[in-house]
Design a protein around this motif. Structure first.
Motif, short mmCIF file in Angstrom:
data_model
loop_
_atom_site.label_atom_id
_atom_site.label_comp_id
_atom_site.label_asym_id
_atom_site.label_seq_id
_atom_site.Cartn_x
_atom_site.Cartn_y
_atom_site.Cartn_z
N ASN A 1 1.16 -1.34 0.37
CA ASN A 1 0.08 0.26 0.49
C ASN A 1 1.08 1.40 0.26
O ASN A 1 0.51 2.39 0.91
CB ASN A 1 -0.79 -0.18 1.24
CG ASN A 1 -1.73 -1.78 1.54
OD1 ASN A 1 -2.52 -1.65 0.41
ND2 ASN A 1 -2.23 -2.33 2.10
N LEU A 2 1.89 1.57 -1.19
CA LEU A 2 2.64 2.70 -0.68
C LEU A 2 1.98 3.34 -1.54
O LEU A 2 1.23 3.56 -2.65
CB LEU A 2 3.94 1.93 -1.89
CG LEU A 2 4.86 0.73 -1.39
CD1 LEU A 2 5.78 1.15 -1.88
CD2 LEU A 2 4.93 1.45 0.38
N ASP B 121 0.78 18.72 -5.07
CA ASP B 121 -1.07 18.29 -5.73
C ASP B 121 -0.82 16.79 -6.52
O ASP B 121 -2.06 16.43 -7.15
CB ASP B 121 -1.92 19.33 -6.25
CG ASP B 121 -1.15 19.53 -7.12
OD1 ASP B 121 -0.24 19.31 -7.62
OD2 ASP B 121 -1.93 20.60 -8.24
N ARG B 122 0.33 16.08 -6.37
CA ARG B 122 0.39 15.48 -8.02
C ARG B 122 0.56 13.91 -7.05
O ARG B 122 1.72 13.87 -6.27
CB ARG B 122 1.28 15.47 -9.44
CG ARG B 122 1.64 15.02 -9.77
CD ARG B 122 2.55 14.71 -10.89
NE ARG B 122 2.55 13.54 -11.46
CZ ARG B 122 4.17 12.90 -12.61
NH1 ARG B 122 4.86 13.90 -12.51
NH2 ARG B 122 3.50 12.52 -13.78
N THR B 123 0.25 12.65 -7.49
CA THR B 123 -0.04 11.93 -6.70
C THR B 123 0.67 11.01 -8.23
O THR B 123 -0.08 10.22 -8.47
CB THR B 123 -0.90 11.08 -6.48
OG1 THR B 123 -1.86 11.57 -5.33
CG2 THR B 123 -0.97 10.00 -5.68
N GLY C 271 8.86 10.05 -15.78
CA GLY C 271 7.73 10.53 -14.69
C GLY C 271 5.84 9.67 -14.22
O GLY C 271 5.94 10.80 -13.32
N SER C 272 6.34 8.69 -14.35
CA SER C 272 5.49 7.94 -14.10
C SER C 272 5.93 7.28 -12.44
O SER C 272 4.85 7.23 -12.00
CB SER C 272 5.77 6.55 -14.44
OG SER C 272 6.16 6.31 -14.86
N GLY C 273 6.93 7.64 -12.23
CA GLY C 273 7.15 7.79 -10.70
C GLY C 273 8.46 6.45 -10.47
O GLY C 273 8.50 5.73 -9.24
N ALA D 120 2.95 7.23 2.77
CA ALA D 120 2.51 6.12 3.59
C ALA D 120 2.91 4.42 2.96
O ALA D 120 2.99 3.99 1.74
CB ALA D 120 0.27 6.00 3.33
N GLY D 121 2.68 2.85 3.34
CA GLY D 121 2.65 2.21 3.13
C GLY D 121 3.53 1.88 3.65
O GLY D 121 4.39 2.45 4.55
#
Length: 632
Positions: free
Chosen positions: A8-9, A15-17, A39-41, A57-58
């Protein structure tokens, strides 16, 4: 056996998740590559899994009895240390022994040398040191006593990679490991990771590398992670199936959404008079359909300046720095539409040649004649110096607010950025907020909007995602001007170039007809050159080609696809090498025994040097033995 798991990371920037509720696991023996758009992480996820960055979180759990090695995109190295000191900075009994041994030799400490040699024998560190020097050499790191502060960014990355590989951790986490490596070093790393029994997690855009090294592909897409069991070719097949199923599901959802929207509009405004469960389902469906996105196409159909018959003539070009000769009387005449790959080890002069062709560096001698209609587009390894507080749209509009397409239509800066996969929100982001790959994509756009007709691309594939690479390849295949490419991406080069300039050292440049794989297969099929043969190799021009000319025949050693058989002479060499290696190993064992009995300082130093020489000889003979063994 589970090595690492994430549950659950979540990670956001402003404002960008990037992702949330992401769950992922790595088991022993997995070789996993994470792919996805810039840019996808991907890099962020890798940093979190390696423990270098906390999630919002996670939880990330790691098995306690394993070691983890992490290669960051921008390694943090101590500039005051030497290369050897950085490489030896890891933790293991073997590294402790090698550190003590190197320190004793450096400080000429007789007593410490005896203790170090004993520890080297105890922990079987003699082979470890030999392997360490081999890894450094294969990655192009020759001077191990130079300070890290004097190294370029690419050299620092290679030192950091060597340090991680030498530690031989249970779990390797590598972020773009092939960046800044030359082609031979990439092939060495590919072989190392393929034969290594460890567990691997990496981010890479090198398609050949992914196909040959990985047994799983995990794709970051719209904040979700989709995992595929298999190599990169299998991933492409299954991804297409997933996207086709998703498109079909989206079409059904949108049809349902349209019906439910009409129902919502027909019903009384008071929510209490409507079925609440149906309203909730409508809201969920609305979010589901609007959350899907269309990646669009990266359209590079920009107009090219007219190119005349005279393009670029290079005559007897020479360049040296100190005693190092980079070019020696190089001659070539570019014709339309030449697509040339430029290959050679790091430091051979590839960038120097490109800088001379574009007038940024003067040759020592020779002549470069550029046609009057030639307009260069030079994409360099160095990122453009863009103000971090400037918006993306402003950066492009500073060059041109309106651009012409090949068909004569015009396009605004906003429309062009959209075709380069910068959505409306991203266009008004500050440059500082872009990922490394997004900055490189912006740099590529700024080169192309100037309508060049002669493209010189120095490592254009670094940090670009695979989707961008595919469309860039399509654009270059249809580009009517000239293209000169330096890239470590073998797939990219194989698809695009028609011949290659091979910088062989000492100023020699070979013009080979074919792509990189053609050249490599031809090179590997050549007998070992003697010193006399080496002297006969001359600098080539457009009309000089190596013999034999490579064909499209199978590349496994014969024209009919069968395995090449060894000659009688090679069979005898193979048998002799086995005996010589065995004899050398026995001799090394005897010398080590002498070391353990002690002796004078001079004797100890002489025996230590002899062991080092034996290890080097064994490595050379073993490499030749393995080469012959493949054809037995």
């Amino acid at each position: 056996m589970n090595y690492l798991s994430a549950e659950n990371l979540k990670k956001s920037y402003g404002d960008r998740t990037l992702f949330q509720n992401l769950t992922f696991g790595i088991s022993r023996g997995d070789k996993i590559a994470i792919v996805g758009a810039n840019g996808s992480g991907k890099t962020t996820l890798l940093s979190i899994l390696a423990g270098a960055m906390p999630p919002d979180a996670g939880l990330v759990s790691q098995r306690k009895d394993i070691t983890v090695g992490y290669l960051d995109q921008q390694p943090d190295l101590n500039d005051a240390l030497t290369v050897m000191e950085v490489v030896l900075a890891g933790e293991s009994p073997q590294l402790d022994a090698v550190r003590a041994y190197e320190h004793a030799i450096l400080h000429d400490d007789h007593a410490a040398l005896e203790r170090a040699m004993s520890d080297m024998e105890k922990h079987e560190a003699w082979d470890y040191e030999s392997q360490m020097r081999q890894i450094l050499g294969e990655l192009g790191i020759q001077d191990v006593e130079q300070r890290v502060g004097s190294l370029s960014g690419g050299q620092r990355k290679r030192v950091a990679l060597a340090r991680v590989l030498i530690q031989n951790p249970d779990l390797l986490i590598l972020d773009e490991p092939t960046n800044h490596l030359d082609l031979e070093a990439i092939e060495y790393l590919e072989s190392f990771l393929t034969t290594n029994n460890g567990t691997l997690l990496m981010v890479s855009h090198d398609r050949y590398f992914l196909d040959r090294v990985c047994n799983q592909i995990a794709e970051m897409d719209n904040g979700q992670l989709y995992t595929y069991k298999g190599n990169y070719a299998y991933f492409l097949e299954k991804k297409e199936e997933r996207e086709a199923a998703a498109a079909s599901e989206l079409a059904k959802d949108r049809n349902t959404f349209r019906r439910e929207l009409e129902w919502m509009r027909r019903q009384p405004k008071a929510r209490g008079t409507k079925a609440q469960y149906r309203i909730d389902a409508f809201d969920e469906l609305k979010e589901k359909t609007s959350g899907k996105r269309n990646d669009g196409d990266l359209d590079l159909n920009l107009r090219m300046a007219r190119l005349g018959s005279k393009i670029l003539e290079v005559e007897n070009l020479s360049k040296r720095f100190g005693d190092k000769v980079l070019l020696d009387h190089f001659t070539y005449t570019f014709k339309r539409p030449d697509r040339v790959g430029l290959i050679g080890k790091n430091g051979m002069g590839k960038t120097t040649l490109m800088n001379m062709l574009t007038g940024q560096l003067r040759p020592d001698s020779g002549k470069i004649t550029t046609g009057g209609t030639v307009k260069f587009g030079y994409y360099t390894q160095t990122e453009l110096d863009l103000p971090e507080n400037q918006r993306v749209i402003d950066v492009v509009q500073d060059v041109a607010e309106v651009m012409k397409l090949a068909n004569g239509d015009t396009i605004t800066a906003t429309q062009l950025l959209s075709r380069f996969l910068f959505d409306r929100a991203k266009q008004y982001d500050f440059v500082a907020k872009l990922s490394g790959g997004e900055k490189r994509r912006l740099q590529l756009l700024l080169v192309l909007v100037q309508n060049p007709n002669f493209l010189i691309l120095d490592e254009p594939t670094n940090d670009l995602d695979i989707m961008t690479l595919n469309v860039l390849e399509d654009f270059l295949l249809n580009f009517p001007g000239c293209v000169l490419i330096v890239t470590h991406d073998r797939y990219f080069m194989d698809r695009l170039v028609e011949h290659v300039f091979v910088m062989e050292g000492e100023g020699k440049v070979r013009d080979f007809p074919g792509n990189y794989t053609d050249y490599r297969d031809w090179r590997d099929a050549q007998p070992k050159k003697t010193a006399q043969n080496d002297k006969s190799v001359a600098t080539t021009s457009k009309n000089q080609t190596p013999a034999p000319v490579v064909s499209s025949a199978p590349t496994n050693g014969s024209s009919n696809g069968t395995k090449r058989k060894l000659s009688f002479k090679e069979i005898k060499e193979y048998e002799t090498l086995e005996k010589e290696i065995e004899s050398l190993e026995q001799h090394k064992s005897n010398v080590v025994s002498l070391l353990n009995t002690g002796g004078s300082h001079e004797q100890l130093m002489a025996w230590a040097r002899e062991i080092e020489q034996i290890d080097q000889t064994v490595a050379e003979k073993s490499e030749r033995w393995l080469e012959l063994a493949e054809h037995m």
